[in-house]
Design a protein around this motif. Structure first.
Motif, mmCIF file in Angstrom:
data_model
loop_
_atom_site.group_PDB
_atom_site.id
_atom_site.type_symbol
_atom_site.label_atom_id
_atom_site.label_comp_id
_atom_site.label_asym_id
_atom_site.label_seq_id
_atom_site.Cartn_x
_atom_site.Cartn_y
_atom_site.Cartn_z
ATOM 1 N N MET A 126 5.339 4.869 0.130
ATOM 2 C CA MET A 126 5.202 4.992 -1.032
ATOM 3 C C MET A 126 6.055 4.820 -1.976
ATOM 4 O O MET A 126 7.261 5.125 -1.877
ATOM 5 N N TYR A 166 0.882 1.296 -7.585
ATOM 6 C CA TYR A 166 0.435 2.574 -7.675
ATOM 7 C C TYR A 166 -0.946 2.598 -7.661
ATOM 8 O O TYR A 166 -1.693 3.746 -7.481
ATOM 9 N N ASP A 190 -2.703 4.803 -4.883
ATOM 10 C CA ASP A 190 -2.508 6.186 -4.612
ATOM 11 C C ASP A 190 -3.980 6.945 -5.470
ATOM 12 O O ASP A 190 -4.074 8.073 -5.264
#
Length: 149
Positions: free
Chosen positions: A1, A75, A78
């Motif tokens: 991540m 991102y 997410d």
């Protein structure tokens, strides 16, 4: 991540280093000159600074597209899948101008399920979510292909 807040170029380099993206794929997605992209990926200065110099400088519009793509790739995963599903329906209505009735007729889904996708997507059965995600994505892609380039 990945940690948010780093530079666009650092995020792009990280995506490539982690084999999530290749320079070739980046060029295919953006249709930006390969020389400009090579300069972007090898230059250590910020995207804004790079956009202001030389013949291989990115145009402001190219810089904006690279920034949005990078954020989505770095991102976007997410985001919760139920929120992503809501986003598909919101895109079809707000961005594409379709009504829930239009979407229901185009996808073969019940209009009530589409309303639930907007208000409480978590309550939908997995099969309905799957159908809406696939068919909604197809509609968004069709609209994007119809838009001027």
């Amino acid at each position: 991540m990945m940690t948010q807040g780093t530079s666009v170029t650092a995020d792009l380099r990280r995506l490539i280093a982690e084999d999530r993206l290749s320079a070739h794929a980046l060029q295919a997605m953006t249709q930006i000159d390969a020389g400009k992209l090579d300069g972007l990926l090898t230059d250590t200065s910020s995207l804004a600074a790079q956009s202001k110099r030389g013949e291989h400088a990115l145009l402001p519009e190219e810089s904006a597209r690279i920034s949005v793509l990078t954020a989505q790739l770095a991102y976007g995963m997410d985001i919760d899948d139920d929120e992503r599903l809501r986003g598909i329906v919101e895109s079809l209505t707000a961005e594409c101008g379709l009504t829930l009735r239009n979407i229901a007729r185009l996808t073969g889904l019940d209009i009530e399920d589409l309303g639930m996708a907007l208000t409480d997507p978590g309550s939908l059965p997995s099969e309905t979510k799957y159908i809406l995600a696939l068919r909604g994505s197809h509609l968004i892609n069709a609209v994007n292909l119809a838009r001027p380039r």
